[in-house]
Write a protein that holds these residues in place. Structure first.
Motif, mmCIF file in Angstrom:
data_model
loop_
_atom_site.group_PDB
_atom_site.id
_atom_site.type_symbol
_atom_site.label_atom_id
_atom_site.label_comp_id
_atom_site.label_asym_id
_atom_site.label_seq_id
_atom_site.Cartn_x
_atom_site.Cartn_y
_atom_site.Cartn_z
ATOM 1 N N ARG A 294 0.828 -1.200 0.000
ATOM 2 C CA ARG A 294 0.000 0.000 0.000
ATOM 3 C C ARG A 294 0.870 1.260 0.000
ATOM 4 N NH1 ARG A 294 -4.577 0.477 4.452
ATOM 5 N NH2 ARG A 294 -5.213 -1.434 3.394
ATOM 6 N N ASN A 295 2.002 1.221 0.698
ATOM 7 C CA ASN A 295 2.897 2.384 0.709
ATOM 8 C C ASN A 295 3.359 2.732 -0.698
ATOM 9 O OD1 ASN A 295 2.637 2.432 3.456
ATOM 10 N ND2 ASN A 295 4.685 1.653 3.908
ATOM 11 N N ARG A 296 3.718 1.696 -1.482
ATOM 12 C CA ARG A 296 4.164 1.960 -2.849
ATOM 13 C C ARG A 296 3.020 2.476 -3.714
ATOM 14 N NH1 ARG A 296 7.365 -2.770 -1.864
ATOM 15 N NH2 ARG A 296 5.754 -4.120 -2.761
ATOM 16 N N ALA A 297 1.839 1.891 -3.523
ATOM 17 C CA ALA A 297 0.681 2.352 -4.299
ATOM 18 C C ALA A 297 0.331 3.789 -3.938
ATOM 19 C CB ALA A 297 -0.510 1.430 -4.052
ATOM 20 N N MET A 298 0.357 4.118 -2.644
ATOM 21 C CA MET A 298 0.069 5.481 -2.201
ATOM 22 C C MET A 298 1.125 6.450 -2.716
ATOM 23 S SD MET A 298 -2.709 5.958 -0.426
ATOM 24 C CE MET A 298 -3.881 5.241 0.723
ATOM 25 N N ALA A 299 2.379 6.009 -2.747
ATOM 26 C CA ALA A 299 3.446 6.865 -3.262
ATOM 27 C C ALA A 299 3.212 7.191 -4.733
ATOM 28 C CB ALA A 299 4.803 6.182 -3.082
ATOM 29 N N ALA A 300 2.788 6.172 -5.500
ATOM 30 C CA ALA A 300 2.486 6.406 -6.912
ATOM 31 C C ALA A 300 1.300 7.352 -7.064
ATOM 32 C CB ALA A 300 2.208 5.079 -7.609
ATOM 33 N N TYR A 301 0.282 7.170 -6.235
ATOM 34 C CA TYR A 301 -0.896 8.045 -6.273
ATOM 35 C C TYR A 301 -0.520 9.474 -5.910
ATOM 36 C CZ TYR A 301 -5.482 9.929 -4.938
ATOM 37 O OH TYR A 301 -6.605 10.714 -4.821
ATOM 38 N N ALA A 302 0.264 9.643 -4.839
ATOM 39 C CA ALA A 302 0.681 10.974 -4.422
ATOM 40 C C ALA A 302 1.547 11.641 -5.487
ATOM 41 C CB ALA A 302 1.443 10.897 -3.097
ATOM 42 N N THR A 303 2.370 10.847 -6.159
ATOM 43 C CA THR A 303 3.200 11.395 -7.231
ATOM 44 C C THR A 303 2.336 11.934 -8.357
ATOM 45 O OG1 THR A 303 4.983 9.841 -6.712
ATOM 46 C CG2 THR A 303 5.032 10.872 -8.891
ATOM 47 N N GLY B 154 9.744 9.118 -4.858
ATOM 48 C CA GLY B 154 10.437 7.834 -4.884
ATOM 49 C C GLY B 154 11.374 7.671 -3.697
ATOM 50 N N LEU B 155 12.069 8.742 -3.352
ATOM 51 C CA LEU B 155 12.964 8.707 -2.202
ATOM 52 C C LEU B 155 12.190 8.431 -0.915
ATOM 53 C CD1 LEU B 155 15.821 9.294 -0.963
ATOM 54 C CD2 LEU B 155 15.109 11.688 -0.819
ATOM 55 N N VAL B 156 11.087 9.121 -0.751
ATOM 56 C CA VAL B 156 10.317 9.003 0.485
ATOM 57 C C VAL B 156 9.596 7.659 0.572
ATOM 58 C CG1 VAL B 156 8.333 9.942 1.719
ATOM 59 C CG2 VAL B 156 10.053 11.471 0.815
ATOM 60 N N SER B 157 9.126 7.124 -0.556
ATOM 61 C CA SER B 157 8.418 5.842 -0.513
ATOM 62 C C SER B 157 9.320 4.733 0.013
ATOM 63 C CB SER B 157 7.886 5.477 -1.901
ATOM 64 O OG SER B 157 8.952 5.244 -2.807
ATOM 65 N N ASN B 158 10.641 4.876 -0.174
ATOM 66 C CA ASN B 158 11.588 3.894 0.350
ATOM 67 C C ASN B 158 11.965 4.168 1.804
ATOM 68 O OD1 ASN B 158 11.853 2.408 -2.084
ATOM 69 N ND2 ASN B 158 13.254 3.950 -2.902
ATOM 70 N N LEU B 159 11.737 5.396 2.260
ATOM 71 C CA LEU B 159 12.116 5.768 3.621
ATOM 72 C C LEU B 159 10.952 5.741 4.595
ATOM 73 C CD1 LEU B 159 14.470 8.834 2.917
ATOM 74 C CD2 LEU B 159 15.160 6.522 3.572
ATOM 75 N N VAL B 160 9.707 5.787 4.080
ATOM 76 C CA VAL B 160 8.553 5.977 4.949
ATOM 77 C C VAL B 160 8.353 4.813 5.915
ATOM 78 C CG1 VAL B 160 6.819 4.921 3.443
ATOM 79 C CG2 VAL B 160 6.178 6.834 4.939
ATOM 80 N N SER B 161 8.874 3.640 5.582
ATOM 81 C CA SER B 161 8.754 2.508 6.503
ATOM 82 C C SER B 161 9.867 2.492 7.539
ATOM 83 C CB SER B 161 8.757 1.186 5.722
ATOM 84 O OG SER B 161 9.963 1.041 5.003
ATOM 85 N N ARG B 162 10.829 3.431 7.424
ATOM 86 C CA ARG B 162 11.953 3.467 8.366
ATOM 87 C C ARG B 162 12.111 4.811 9.070
ATOM 88 N NH1 ARG B 162 14.218 1.120 3.737
ATOM 89 N NH2 ARG B 162 15.469 2.968 3.283
ATOM 90 N N VAL B 163 11.489 5.852 8.532
ATOM 91 C CA VAL B 163 11.649 7.201 9.079
ATOM 92 C C VAL B 163 10.266 7.774 9.390
ATOM 93 C CG1 VAL B 163 12.551 9.524 8.673
ATOM 94 C CG2 VAL B 163 13.740 7.541 7.727
ATOM 95 N N ALA B 164 10.134 8.472 10.493
ATOM 96 C CA ALA B 164 8.859 9.050 10.898
ATOM 97 C C ALA B 164 8.373 10.062 9.864
ATOM 98 C CB ALA B 164 8.979 9.712 12.257
ATOM 99 N N PRO B 165 7.068 10.060 9.545
ATOM 100 C CA PRO B 165 6.527 11.004 8.562
ATOM 101 C C PRO B 165 6.819 12.460 8.902
ATOM 102 C CG PRO B 165 4.911 9.317 9.064
ATOM 103 C CD PRO B 165 6.038 9.118 10.035
ATOM 104 N N ARG B 166 6.904 12.790 10.208
ATOM 105 C CA ARG B 166 7.188 14.170 10.613
ATOM 106 C C ARG B 166 8.480 14.685 9.983
ATOM 107 N NH1 ARG B 166 8.429 14.731 16.793
ATOM 108 N NH2 ARG B 166 6.156 14.790 17.005
ATOM 109 N N PHE B 167 9.528 13.862 9.985
ATOM 110 C CA PHE B 167 10.817 14.312 9.461
ATOM 111 C C PHE B 167 10.790 14.427 7.942
ATOM 112 C CE2 PHE B 167 11.792 12.336 13.562
ATOM 113 C CZ PHE B 167 12.492 13.365 14.170
#
Length: 532
Positions: A148-157, A339-352
């Motif tokens: 879902r994170n990847r799908a949402m990243a594509a949608y947000a893009t 693309g950068l964030v979609s790979n980081l969102v599972s490891r880094v807090a959305p706030r940052f």
């Protein structure tokens, strides 16, 4: 694209979130529809002068070609989301795309102002039906976690680059010389017809229907909410026009009625059994923060598109096609950021992630406010004689368009995820509707406010420069052009500066209030879970 059936979900899935067959094709279909809906907000921008000439539309009414779509889209999104929850999101998705295609055909064939403006409003209605259903369908097609994170990243893009692609496509189509025997600007509407109809026909084959829920449509809420927003935006637009202003009766009346209607909307929503906008949607602090930030940030971004596109054409002297391609780096930048964030969102807090993205965007807007122009009488007259100001695209435009795009890509992905996270299944259409509403209404409100700011400073600059420039030249047309350079630059400079302030405000809200952890985004938890 990876077949989601081959991936092992992190946890058991509900019937609505189990991996769906043809998930890859489903995502392509959803993204195609979202791109069509979003880019239509800007595709006609560059074509406005041509439309005005062909259909004899006044300068004041030309703005409604853009704002009419945005208001209908943003004002009816909540109703569209609720309809999807009650009657099925695939049905609303298909119906919205079909209506959008029909409205686009009417706009492309319009022979008068009334039909064109009516078609734009109808396009907004179709978009309001399709857009919230599209985002909600992602949650019913992909299980929570990386998929879902990847799908949402594509949608947000797609949501982010749609505006830039609209400017590029609009510039290209407008510049064509009678393709297919019609004026180029008409293709900015007609291009949607085959895309929308094909997507609607393909939907039953690759998308499954969501569960239908019982409830009643909140018609009083829909009427007061939509008309309240219309009143506010219309009043702000009137305040920015020289012929009206803040103290004009139309401005005061429109703003007053808009405020009263929005207050009525809040009261209605707190008392009806089946509200259009359930207040529980805002009970989660993380989600409420995401909604507010996604209202403020696009307001600043839309200002960049509006004023920079005018600046590039009217001050730098670019053709419509060249102006459209000047925004091409934005498309690349937002893909890089997302693309950068979609790979980081599972490891880094959305706030940052979102916090840094808003800071990058604010810095770029500030640099747009510092674009150097010689606005002395001699410099303005020289620019008027050349037909363009001495501004370097590669030095003063390109770097900041790219940086802002990367920043906005970093904002859209995490905030899209946090805005719809932990929403109850029966409210997922409303949650996505609120998210889209915040973007559209925020853009309309922000542009109205910044236009008022720009016009104020443009007027002051014009009054101050009129005497010196008139004494330095005798050619009236040259003087008029020189005064335009001076006044428009001053107005746009202050609009960019205020937009940077808005982006900083969004950043502050994100840093202070967005406290969800990245581990929470990998699960589907019950509504009301504290994510601190």
């Amino acid at each position: 694209m990876t077949d989601v059936e081959s991936l092992d979900p992190a946890e058991p899935s509900s019937p609505e979130t189990a991996p769906a067959p043809h998930a890859g094709l489903a995502l392509v279909l959803i993204l195609m529809a979202q791109l069509m809906v979003v880019l239509d907000g800007t595709i006609a921008n560059i074509a406005l002068p041509y439309i005005g000439t062909d259909l004899d539309i006044s300068q004041a009414n030309l703005t409604w070609i853009v704002t009419g779509y945005a208001l209908a889209f943003g004002g009816l999104l909540l109703l569209g989301g609720r309809l999807g929850d009650l009657y099925g999101r695939r049905l609303l998705f298909m119906s919205g795309l079909t209506l959008f295609a029909i409205a686009s055909l009417l706009g492309g064939l319009a022979q008068n102002e009334g039909l064109l403006l009516g078609s734009r409003a109808l396009q907004g209605v179709g978009a309001a039906m399709a857009a919230p259903a599209a985002l909600a369908l992602i949650t019913t097609t992909f299980p929570a976690g990386p998929q879902r994170n990847r799908a949402m990243a594509a949608y947000a893009t797609m949501s982010g680059i749609g505006a830039a692609i609209g400017l590029i496509l609009g510039g290209w189509l407008t510049g064509l010389d009678q393709p297919l025997g019609v004026d180029g600007w008409r293709l900015t509407f007609l291009i949607n017809v085959p895309i929308g109809l094909l997507a609607a026909l393909a939907a039953p084959r690759v998308l499954r229907e969501s569960e239908k829920h019982t409830g009643w449509l909140d018609i009083p809420g829909a009427v007061t909410g939509t008309l309240g927003l219309l009143g506010i935006v219309f009043g702000l637009s009137r305040a920015g026009e020289k012929a009206y202003g803040w103290d004009h009766v139309q401005t005061i009346a429109s703003l007053s009625v808009g405020i009263v209607l929005l207050v009525s909307f809040v009261i209605i929503e707190s008392r009806v059994d089946h509200p259009l906008l359930p207040t529980r949607i805002f009970a989660n602090r993380t989600r409420a923060t995401s909604f507010v930030a996604m209202m403020i940030a696009p307001a600043a971004m839309f200002a960049m598109f509006f004023y920079l596109s005018l600046f590039i054409q009217q001050v730098m002297g670019y053709s419509s096609l060249k102006a459209g391609f000047a925004f091409l780096p934005f498309s690349f930048g937002i893909v890089i950021g997302a693309g950068l964030v979609s790979n980081l969102v599972s490891r880094v807090a959305p706030r940052f992630l979102a916090g840094v993205g808003t800071l990058l965007a604010a810095a770029s807007l500030f640099m747009f406010s510092r674009i150097p122009i010689d606005d002395s009488p001699a410099g303005a007259l020289a620019a008027a004689a050349r037909g363009s100001a001495d501004v370097s695209y590669w030095g003063h435009i390109f770097p900041y368009v790219l940086v802002m795009a990367i920043g906005m890509g970093m904002v859209f992905v995490p905030l899209t995820l946090t805005a719809v996270h932990h929403v109850q299944a029966e409210d997922s259409g409303i949650g996505s509707g609120v998210l889209n509403t915040m973007q559209q209404v925020g853009g309309a409100l922000g542009l109205a406010v910044l236009s008022t700011v720009a016009l104020h400073f443009s007027g002051n600059s014009l009054d101050q420069a009129a005497g010196p420039v008139s004494r330095a030249a005798t050619d009236p047309s040259l003087v008029e052009r020189a005064l335009f350079f001076v006044s428009f630059h001053d107005g746009a400079t202050h609009a960019f500066l205020v937009a940077a302030g808005l982006m900083l405000a969004a950043s502050a809200i994100i840093w202070v209030f967005l406290d969800v952890k990245h581990t929470e985004l990998a699960t589907d938890g019950p509504e009301g879970v504290h994510v601190g």
